[in-house]
Design a protein around this motif. Structure first.
Motif, PDB file in Angstrom:
ATOM      1  N   SER A  69       5.248  -2.859   4.750  1.00 50.05           N
ATOM      2  CA  SER A  69       6.409  -3.913   5.358  1.00 50.05           C
ATOM      3  C   SER A  69       5.607  -5.269   4.666  1.00 50.05           C
ATOM      4  CB  SER A  69       5.940  -4.455   6.932  1.00 50.05           C
ATOM      5  OG  SER A  69       4.457  -4.801   6.707  1.00 50.05           O
ATOM      6  N   LYS A  70       6.969  -6.077   4.086  1.00 50.66           N
ATOM      7  CA  LYS A  70       6.588  -7.377   3.666  1.00 50.66           C
ATOM      8  C   LYS A  70       5.447  -7.804   3.771  1.00 50.66           C
ATOM      9  CE  LYS A  70      11.345  -8.375   2.502  1.00 50.66           C
ATOM     10  NZ  LYS A  70      12.508  -9.863   2.576  1.00 50.66           N
ATOM     11  N   ARG A  87       2.691  -6.784   5.080  1.00 49.02           N
ATOM     12  CA  ARG A  87       1.403  -5.815   4.573  1.00 49.02           C
ATOM     13  C   ARG A  87       1.480  -5.604   3.236  1.00 49.02           C
ATOM     14  NH1 ARG A  87       2.459  -0.641   8.739  1.00 49.02           N
ATOM     15  NH2 ARG A  87       1.380  -1.476  10.812  1.00 49.02           N
ATOM     16  N   CYS A 130       7.949 -13.211   3.052  1.00 47.93           N
ATOM     17  CA  CYS A 130       8.331 -12.686   4.355  1.00 47.93           C
ATOM     18  C   CYS A 130      10.049 -13.244   4.303  1.00 47.93           C
ATOM     19  CB  CYS A 130       7.366 -13.311   5.790  1.00 47.93           C
ATOM     20  SG  CYS A 130       6.324 -12.762   6.084  1.00 47.93           S
ATOM     21  N   LYS A 131      10.449 -14.812   3.898  1.00 53.18           N
ATOM     22  CA  LYS A 131      11.592 -14.986   3.691  1.00 53.18           C
ATOM     23  C   LYS A 131      12.670 -13.981   3.208  1.00 53.18           C
ATOM     24  CE  LYS A 131      11.383 -18.452   7.014  1.00 53.18           C
ATOM     25  NZ  LYS A 131      12.172 -18.244   8.562  1.00 53.18           N
ATOM     26  N   ASP A 175      14.639 -11.935  -0.028  1.00 54.32           N
ATOM     27  CA  ASP A 175      14.933 -10.447  -0.130  1.00 54.32           C
ATOM     28  C   ASP A 175      14.062 -10.124  -1.441  1.00 54.32           C
ATOM     29  OD1 ASP A 175      16.696 -10.658   1.879  1.00 54.32           O
ATOM     30  OD2 ASP A 175      17.578 -11.128   0.735  1.00 54.32           O
ATOM     31  N   LEU A 176      13.462  -8.799  -1.632  1.00 56.71           N
ATOM     32  CA  LEU A 176      12.822  -8.569  -2.994  1.00 56.71           C
ATOM     33  C   LEU A 176      13.832  -7.753  -3.666  1.00 56.71           C
ATOM     34  CD1 LEU A 176       9.845  -6.452  -0.928  1.00 56.71           C
ATOM     35  CD2 LEU A 176       9.944  -9.075  -2.606  1.00 56.71           C
TER      36      LEU A 176
END
Lengths: 273, 313
Positions: A97-98, A100, A269-270, A272-273
């Motif tokens: 997850s982002k 982690r 977290c906020k 986008d990748l």
């Protein structure tokens, strides 16, 4: 996922990177040079000493000089390209997850801090083995432990700034530029504030790079050395040197680090990748 | 059971205003387990954004989706462990070898090292496994991406343009790998521009244009939707002009065989009556099966026209 697994993943990425070993090697050389010089001087002049625990200020002082910048730059070199290569995105697709992924980077920072301190201690302590001097009782004094803790906090402060810039800017070149630009700007601002005098002048002492300078200065940790230095300064008509309490410096460093790490976490977290 | 199900899934980049971009606009589709599902659309139509939302790298603006029935964050994390995916170009650490890159992916996926060798063997990269990723050709990079995707033996495989940069032989190999995986019961979600490959490989397709789904269903349904007719008359020019003006016509194309008209409704009597009314008498009329490529061009014509306008200045 266990923290150990995250650390192993980050370690695997780091040790395969040439710049990692270049930085580690440069750091080791940087702290070895003064140690070698000291040992040579001790061999020439028996009145000088290079032994534990008396030489901890020298050993830790050498590491505190450029160590934080090595860690900050390394964090940028190891984290920012994850966004340009889009491997951060692939890691998330593969199952991290982002959050982690971010925790993995914090583990990397913790690993780098431990590794750099270990190198400093190995080089410094190893150097004393080649010195004919004999040290006092014990190996570590409470003041040495305080200085060692401060070194760790210095590394954490700049390392977390490097992590934050990497995650916010997502480009290693720009993040490095931002780090150095910030240091230049802060120095200029700090100088202006210092000239103002009064309460404003005191506030300049709490700027991150001033906190860093004080944490890394052996005089802040060894009151007897500071007293000696100040008496000599007064003899020459100079103002005595003053430092914030080590506890205050530690809290300030932790607050800045938490702020940098918090901003990095939010951005991770906020966005986008 | 649905492997993927989306409901009004939407992504807008930027805050609302002139500069914001609606990349994906309320799309809804479902992929059943075991399907080989083609996801088609021109460049910039929203394919990668949609996949990004499914794999968790892009946050949807609104709408919802579920993977294997899970839609909450915790459930999605578990469901994502059952999928393997690559987006756009293969993303690996350029300074690391192919094997080391797979070691990283395997550690993330919690997969043991023996599986790495199996996957390298499957994609034919065992000989180059110790070479740095940056020395690989694009085809090799694509194959390494496929190997990484299959490390955890996923039930759902999402491939975004897996044939990009491959030579015909490479494309054929990828097609074979997809076919083998499909035969093993894997669900495959394939985004590709190679429409012939999609038509050969996929059982179902969805076509997306400017962020919206314009066709979705079994390939045979999508290709046959509304029907098309092959028409001939003594004056082909007049026939083309007349059929183009027919209200149910969606596209008209000249071929060596005659005029192919795609129609919303395949009411032959109405067409012949209309053409006779225009003074055109057909010499030949037969149902015509459009290829997926022709359907795709018809449905995404706006995007193609825009590109042609840009090209012509």
């Amino acid at each position: 996922m266990m923290l150990g697994v995250l650390l192993r993943i980050e370690w695997l990425k780091a040790v395969k990177r040439r710049s990692f070993w270049v930085a580690v090697g440069a750091f080791a050389v940087f702290i070895a040079i003064p140690a070698v010089e000291r040992i040579r001087n001790v061999h020439k002049n028996p009145n000088l000493s290079y032994a534990l625990p008396e030489s901890w200020p020298d050993i830790l002082g050498a590491a505190a000089g450029l160590g934080p910048f090595f860690v900050g730059v390394l964090m940028i070199l190891l984290v920012a390209p994850e966004f340009t290569w889009r491997t951060a995105r692939q890691n998330v697709i593969d199952g991290l997850s982002k959050e982690r992924f971010y925790v993995g980077k914090v583990m990397l920072l913790a690993g780098l801090i431990s590794f750099f301190i270990a190198i400093a201690m190995l080089v410094g302590v190893g150097g004393t083995l080649f010195s004919p001097s004999e040290g006092g009782p014990g190996i570590l004094r409470p003041t040495d432990l305080s200085y060692l803790g401060s070194l760790a906090l210095s590394l954490l402060l700049v390392g977390s700034a490097g992590l934050m810039l990497s995650v916010l800017i997502r480009s290693s070149g720009l993040a490095l530029g931002a780090l150095f630009l910030y240091l230049i700007v802060e120095e200029a601002v700090g100088r202006l504030i210092s000239q103002a005098g009064g309460g404003l002048r005191r506030s300049a002492e709490y700027l991150p790079s001033n906190i860093l300078d004080q944490l890394g200065n052996d005089l802040a940790h060894y009151p007897e050395v500071l007293a000696d230095v100040n008496s000599r300064r007064m003899e020459r008509g100079l103002e005595p040197r003053e430092f914030l309490d080590v506890e205050v410096l530690a809290i300030a460093a932790l607050v800045y680090s938490a702020l940098f790490l918090g901003l990095a976490f939010l951005s991770m977290c906020k966005r986008d990748l | 059971m649905h492997a993927i199900q989306t409901s009004n899934l939407t992504k807008r980049y930027g805050t609302s205003g002139a500069k914001s971009v609606l990349a994906v606009d309320r799309i809804s589709f479902a992929v059943e387990e075991g399907q080989v599902f083609g996801f088609l659309g021109p460049n910039g139509s929203g394919k990668t954004t949609t996949i990004g939302m499914l794999v968790g790298t892009i946050k949807p603006t609104s709408g919802s989706f579920n993977l294997f029935g899970a839609s909450d964050p915790k459930g999605l994390m578990v469901a994502r462990a059952r999928l393997g995916a690559t987006l756009e170009t293969p993303n690996f650490y350029p300074y690391m070898s192919g094997r080391d890159n797979l070691c990283v992916a395997a550690a993330v996926k919690g997969v043991g090292r023996p599986r790495i060798d199996e996957c390298l063997e499957l994609v034919g990269l065992s000989d180059r496994a110790k070479h740095r990723f940056k020395t690989y050709s694009l085809g090799m990079k694509q194959r390494l991406a496929l190997a990484a995707t299959m490390l955890n033996d996923p039930e759902l495989i999402i491939l975004d343009e897996p044939a990009n940069g491959l030579d015909p032989q490479g494309i054929r190999e990828i097609r074979e790998v997809i076919r083998v995986l499909a035969n093993r019961g894997k669900t495959i979600f394939l985004s590709s521009h190679l429409l012939t490959e999609v038509e050969r490989t996929c059982s179902h397709v969805s076509i997306i244009r400017q962020g919206r789904i314009v066709a979705c269903g079994a390939v045979a349904e999508v290709v046959g939707e509304g029907g098309a007719m092959l028409l001939r008359a003594e004056d082909p020019e007049a026939l083309a002009g007349a059929i183009r003006a027919y209200p149910e016509t969606t596209s008209v194309r000249r071929t060596d065989e005659g005029i192919v008209a795609a129609l919303n409704a395949d009411d032959v009597a109405s067409v012949t009556r209309y053409l006779a009314g225009q003074g055109i008498y057909l010499t030949y009329l037969a149902p015509y099966r459009l290829s997926l490529e022709e359907v795709f061009i018809d449905l995404t014509q706006g995007a193609v026209d825009s590109m042609a306008e840009i090209a012509s200045g």
